[in-house]
Design an enzyme around this catalytic site. Sequence first.
Site, PDB file in Angstrom:
ATOM      1  N   SER A 130       0.821  -1.212   0.000  1.00  0.00           N
ATOM      2  CA  SER A 130       0.000   0.000   0.000  1.00  0.00           C
ATOM      3  C   SER A 130       0.851   1.258   0.000  1.00  0.00           C
ATOM      4  O   SER A 130       0.325   2.361  -0.148  1.00  0.00           O
ATOM      5  CB  SER A 130      -0.924   0.014   1.226  1.00  0.00           C
ATOM      6  OG  SER A 130      -0.156  -0.003   2.428  1.00  0.00           O
ATOM      7  N   HIS A 147      -3.153  -3.805  -5.476  1.00  0.00           N
ATOM      8  CA  HIS A 147      -3.463  -3.280  -4.143  1.00  0.00           C
ATOM      9  C   HIS A 147      -4.943  -3.434  -3.813  1.00  0.00           C
ATOM     10  O   HIS A 147      -5.788  -2.715  -4.333  1.00  0.00           O
ATOM     11  CB  HIS A 147      -3.047  -1.807  -4.064  1.00  0.00           C
ATOM     12  CG  HIS A 147      -3.335  -1.183  -2.740  1.00  0.00           C
ATOM     13  ND1 HIS A 147      -3.739   0.129  -2.591  1.00  0.00           N
ATOM     14  CD2 HIS A 147      -3.298  -1.700  -1.479  1.00  0.00           C
ATOM     15  CE1 HIS A 147      -3.923   0.389  -1.326  1.00  0.00           C
ATOM     16  NE2 HIS A 147      -3.669  -0.702  -0.634  1.00  0.00           N
ATOM     17  N   GLU A 164      -6.411  -1.363  -7.022  1.00  0.00           N
ATOM     18  CA  GLU A 164      -5.472  -0.533  -7.784  1.00  0.00           C
ATOM     19  C   GLU A 164      -4.435  -1.441  -8.436  1.00  0.00           C
ATOM     20  O   GLU A 164      -3.771  -2.221  -7.751  1.00  0.00           O
ATOM     21  CB  GLU A 164      -4.771   0.474  -6.867  1.00  0.00           C
ATOM     22  CG  GLU A 164      -5.665   1.591  -6.374  1.00  0.00           C
ATOM     23  CD  GLU A 164      -4.931   2.551  -5.448  1.00  0.00           C
ATOM     24  OE1 GLU A 164      -5.146   3.760  -5.573  1.00  0.00           O
ATOM     25  OE2 GLU A 164      -4.152   2.071  -4.594  1.00  0.00           O
ATOM     26  N   ASN A 171      -4.907   6.340  -1.525  1.00  0.00           N
ATOM     27  CA  ASN A 171      -4.296   6.753  -0.253  1.00  0.00           C
ATOM     28  C   ASN A 171      -3.665   8.132  -0.352  1.00  0.00           C
ATOM     29  O   ASN A 171      -3.631   8.880   0.629  1.00  0.00           O
ATOM     30  CB  ASN A 171      -3.257   5.721   0.204  1.00  0.00           C
ATOM     31  CG  ASN A 171      -3.903   4.450   0.726  1.00  0.00           C
ATOM     32  OD1 ASN A 171      -5.101   4.443   1.032  1.00  0.00           O
ATOM     33  ND2 ASN A 171      -3.135   3.386   0.824  1.00  0.00           N
TER      34      ASN A 171
END
Length: 505
Positions: free
Chosen positions: A210, A231, A243, A281
């Site tokens: 991540s 991800h 992702e 993120n």
Amino acid sequence: MVDRNPLLTSIIANKAREGVMKRTKGKYPAPLEALDILVRSPRTATKKSLRAEVEATARLATGSVCKSLISIFKGTEAAKRLGRGPDGEAAPRIDRAAVIGAGVMGGAVASLLAEKGVTTRLSDLSPDALDTALFEHRKVIGTKLKRRRLARHRADEALDHLDVTRDGSGLARSQIVIEAVAERLDVKQAVFGKLAEVLADDAILATNTSSLSVDAIAEGLPNPERVCGMHFFNPVRKMPLVEIIRGSRTDEKVVRAVAALAVRMGKYPVIVADVAGFLVNRILGPYLDEALRLFEEGADPARVDRLLEDFGMPMGPFLLLDEVGFDIAAHAAQSLHEAYGARMTPTKALDGLLKQDRLGKKTGLGFYVHGTIQKGKRKGKPARPTLAEDLPVFKRSGEATALTDDVIVDRLVLAMVAEGARCLEEKVVAGPAELDLATVMGTGFAPFTGGLMRYADSRTPAALAERLRELAGSSAIASRPGGPERFAPCTLLLEHAEAGRGFHG
């Protein structure tokens, strides 16, 4: 007789309306329109009722909510096609996979692969972790069978498709290996290095990292073009986004194959560049940090959470921080700061809480009280988390108590918008439609707005640029390190503002 009794009809309609409002918070007009027409229909002529339906349909179909939801639907359909080449050719089918790391994430990924018909081998050094993963897999499949969401033969196949190993045996025939081990570069490199010795040269190595660079993980490996990021978001079975991270050397065929596998697993893939935080993120980081800064300035977490839920988020930022865990949030914030500098300067608001071994829901106490944790199990879980009583001691001022609701919402949401515009400027993702899909499916951003950048378009880039400058110049933001930089409009946003066009054209 009930539909001809005005009193009973009114009672039933009110209860139904309460249920609709509880689920939609009034953000989706169609259910309420349908309910009103239905309630009136027993006492309305058929032609008049049909006319009311036609008028409501025309009004709803041309409304902003309908257009936003259609744009998200188009985004999901486009995501499903990412596993195909420009000529429509499908990526080679993956039927054998392995997952390294049987923790919560790895175990769930392996379970989902097995359920979708992929023969999967789960590897971990810990027998307890493997036993837990198998138990959870059987539990999930058993529940689906009981609820008739899986046929008996499909359930049996799902159980048969998952096997485990402690010594890594039986991995050599895997077409793809997904690692979900500790978030350390040296550990991931070592895992992939050993796998490269036994796997076929074209076997895909996918990392579930991540925060680490895909290129860094691939460094020194033979055939680095087969390495990419995959991800998943936690909880794996509930979160619909994956992702797909394309490294600088990742082969396009590998990207397509992994995207096709994600679709087969029931996920929506979004292809992103190999940058710190990737896409979701990176955008979420400023949002959570801004919430913490408001807390430091004296804002009531319950008020902030309520405002953002009213805006359309599935939960407020403080409840989300409790779910994520303070330790993970702090680590992610530091990683973003190291990558992007001043505008990602993290607040110290969590430091005092972390010193108390207070990590959020997993320890039973964060911004909210979630019950006590005894022997790894939560005891005394409240029906709804209540705000912790000691929070005032962690605040440094009371300035935010005077802020209007609009200012609080703008500080959080526009922090995301500003970073989203930078992601488009840097081509982290193909375009605004893909970014919108990622924010809706990855952060729960209000679907009725159409996603982050469609929401930005609804306010117009020119108005957003002006509002961002106002926020950047406010005393609380201008006086802190990185504050003005976070809210500074990027070049792309200013270009759109100057041209008078939105991100979607």
